[in-house]
Design a protein around this motif. Structure first.
Motif, PDB file in Angstrom:
ATOM      1  N   TYR A   7       0.838  -1.193   0.000  1.00 30.78           N
ATOM      2  CA  TYR A   7       0.000   0.000   0.000  1.00 30.78           C
ATOM      3  C   TYR A   7       0.872   1.241   0.000  1.00 30.78           C
ATOM      4  O   TYR A   7       1.955   1.259   0.591  1.00 30.78           O
ATOM      5  N   LEU A   8       0.380   2.280  -0.638  1.00 32.43           N
ATOM      6  CA  LEU A   8       1.029   3.579  -0.625  1.00 32.43           C
ATOM      7  C   LEU A   8       0.325   4.400   0.452  1.00 32.43           C
ATOM      8  O   LEU A   8      -0.828   4.790   0.304  1.00 32.43           O
ATOM      9  N   ILE A   9       1.004   4.611   1.565  1.00 32.72           N
ATOM     10  CA  ILE A   9       0.416   5.279   2.728  1.00 32.72           C
ATOM     11  C   ILE A   9       0.555   6.787   2.571  1.00 32.72           C
ATOM     12  O   ILE A   9       1.600   7.283   2.132  1.00 32.72           O
ATOM     13  N   GLU A  10      -0.503   7.517   2.935  1.00 32.85           N
ATOM     14  CA  GLU A  10      -0.450   8.989   2.934  1.00 32.85           C
ATOM     15  C   GLU A  10       0.736   9.432   3.784  1.00 32.85           C
ATOM     16  O   GLU A  10       0.976   8.887   4.865  1.00 32.85           O
ATOM     17  N   GLU A  11       1.465  10.440   3.318  1.00 35.69           N
ATOM     18  CA  GLU A  11       2.696  10.848   3.974  1.00 35.69           C
ATOM     19  C   GLU A  11       2.497  11.261   5.429  1.00 35.69           C
ATOM     20  O   GLU A  11       3.316  10.946   6.286  1.00 35.69           O
ATOM     21  N   GLU A  12       1.405  11.959   5.736  1.00 32.85           N
ATOM     22  CA  GLU A  12       1.206  12.401   7.123  1.00 32.85           C
ATOM     23  C   GLU A  12       1.039  11.199   8.063  1.00 32.85           C
ATOM     24  O   GLU A  12       1.520  11.214   9.187  1.00 32.85           O
ATOM     25  N   PHE A  13       0.365  10.146   7.605  1.00 31.90           N
ATOM     26  CA  PHE A  13       0.188   8.956   8.431  1.00 31.90           C
ATOM     27  C   PHE A  13       1.487   8.155   8.504  1.00 31.90           C
ATOM     28  O   PHE A  13       1.825   7.609   9.559  1.00 31.90           O
ATOM     29  N   ALA A  14       2.201   8.081   7.392  1.00 25.60           N
ATOM     30  CA  ALA A  14       3.473   7.368   7.385  1.00 25.60           C
ATOM     31  C   ALA A  14       4.444   8.006   8.375  1.00 25.60           C
ATOM     32  O   ALA A  14       5.102   7.304   9.150  1.00 25.60           O
ATOM     33  N   ALA A  15       4.522   9.320   8.382  1.00 28.35           N
ATOM     34  CA  ALA A  15       5.428  10.013   9.293  1.00 28.35           C
ATOM     35  C   ALA A  15       4.972   9.865  10.742  1.00 28.35           C
ATOM     36  O   ALA A  15       5.780   9.622  11.639  1.00 28.35           O
ATOM     37  N   HIS A  16       3.685   9.996  10.978  1.00 29.43           N
ATOM     38  CA  HIS A  16       3.159   9.942  12.338  1.00 29.43           C
ATOM     39  C   HIS A  16       3.305   8.551  12.964  1.00 29.43           C
ATOM     40  O   HIS A  16       3.580   8.422  14.156  1.00 29.43           O
ATOM     41  N   TYR A  17       3.130   7.511  12.162  1.00 26.74           N
ATOM     42  CA  TYR A  17       3.172   6.150  12.686  1.00 26.74           C
ATOM     43  C   TYR A  17       4.504   5.448  12.432  1.00 26.74           C
ATOM     44  O   TYR A  17       4.604   4.238  12.568  1.00 26.74           O
ATOM     45  N   PHE A  18       5.529   6.223  12.073  1.00 29.94           N
ATOM     46  CA  PHE A  18       6.854   5.644  11.887  1.00 29.94           C
ATOM     47  C   PHE A  18       7.286   4.984  13.192  1.00 29.94           C
ATOM     48  O   PHE A  18       7.192   5.551  14.270  1.00 29.94           O
ATOM     49  N   GLY A  19       7.730   3.723  13.096  1.00 31.39           N
ATOM     50  CA  GLY A  19       8.125   2.979  14.284  1.00 31.39           C
ATOM     51  C   GLY A  19       6.970   2.208  14.908  1.00 31.39           C
ATOM     52  O   GLY A  19       7.178   1.386  15.797  1.00 31.39           O
ATOM     53  N   ARG A  20       5.764   2.487  14.448  1.00 32.65           N
ATOM     54  CA  ARG A  20       4.579   1.786  14.973  1.00 32.65           C
ATOM     55  C   ARG A  20       3.821   1.127  13.817  1.00 32.65           C
ATOM     56  O   ARG A  20       2.599   1.177  13.748  1.00 32.65           O
ATOM     57  N   GLU A  21       4.574   0.510  12.920  1.00 33.75           N
ATOM     58  CA  GLU A  21       3.988  -0.111  11.739  1.00 33.75           C
ATOM     59  C   GLU A  21       3.030  -1.239  12.105  1.00 33.75           C
ATOM     60  O   GLU A  21       2.140  -1.567  11.340  1.00 33.75           O
ATOM     61  N   ARG A  22       3.216  -1.813  13.291  1.00 32.08           N
ATOM     62  CA  ARG A  22       2.325  -2.887  13.732  1.00 32.08           C
ATOM     63  C   ARG A  22       0.876  -2.416  13.753  1.00 32.08           C
ATOM     64  O   ARG A  22      -0.041  -3.198  13.491  1.00 32.08           O
ATOM     65  N   MET A  23       0.629  -1.146  13.993  1.00 35.91           N
ATOM     66  CA  MET A  23      -0.740  -0.627  14.001  1.00 35.91           C
ATOM     67  C   MET A  23      -1.362  -0.720  12.606  1.00 35.91           C
ATOM     68  O   MET A  23      -2.532  -1.063  12.466  1.00 35.91           O
ATOM     69  N   PHE A  24      -0.567  -0.426  11.572  1.00 34.37           N
ATOM     70  CA  PHE A  24      -1.049  -0.598  10.197  1.00 34.37           C
ATOM     71  C   PHE A  24      -1.347  -2.077   9.947  1.00 34.37           C
ATOM     72  O   PHE A  24      -2.386  -2.425   9.398  1.00 34.37           O
TER      73      PHE A  24
END
Length: 145
Positions: A7-24
């Motif tokens: 998936y191509l994640i929206e940049e704001e969500f990618a930056a905010h959840y960096f390090g918490r990829e398990r949530m995705f």
């Protein structure tokens, strides 16, 4: 066989959840196994955090990067890398995600991952069956002092 949804994640969500990829991963996993109204709600959440795949640009980029490789071919809107029986991979492009199926060693899928990594910043690959997930191009955190 390894099956990745990319998936191509929206940049704001990618930056905010960096390090918490398990949530995705958990969101996509819940979507996969849900039904009814919950599936509809999760679908809307996934649609909100993902970007459409730029298919035309990505098709051109894949061809540009791989056309000289002897083990690469495209057929019926899918891309294949077949390195004999030791490593094979198939990549399919859809409107809001990609599907990568691979068998054998990781060589063929790595070729596709490298090309995708060069094309966009925020691709997230998820293998639900094997519970593996991660960014194709890790996001660098900027710290300003």
């Amino acid at each position: 066989m390894r099956n990745y949804q990319i998936y191509l994640i929206e940049e704001e969500f990618a930056a905010h959840y960096f390090g918490r990829e398990r949530m995705f991963f958990q969101l996509f996993q819940e979507f996969e196994y849900s039904v009814g109204e919950i599936k509809s709600i999760l679908s809307k959440q996934i649609h909100y955090i993902t970007r459409p795949i730029p298919n035309l640009r990505l098709n051109q980029f894949i061809h540009q990067q791989l056309q000289t490789k002897k083990d690469f071919r495209s057929e019926n809107s899918a891309y294949y890398i077949e390195q004999g029986i030791r490593s094979t991979a198939k990549l399919e492009l859809f409107d809001r995600h990609l599907i990568l199926q691979a068998t054998g060693s990781y060589d063929a899928e790595t070729v596709f991952f490298e090309v995708l990594r060069k094309s966009e910043e925020a691709f997230l690959a998820i293998d639900l069956y094997n519970e593996r997930f991660g960014w194709l191009k890790p996001i660098k955190e900027r710290k300003f002092v």
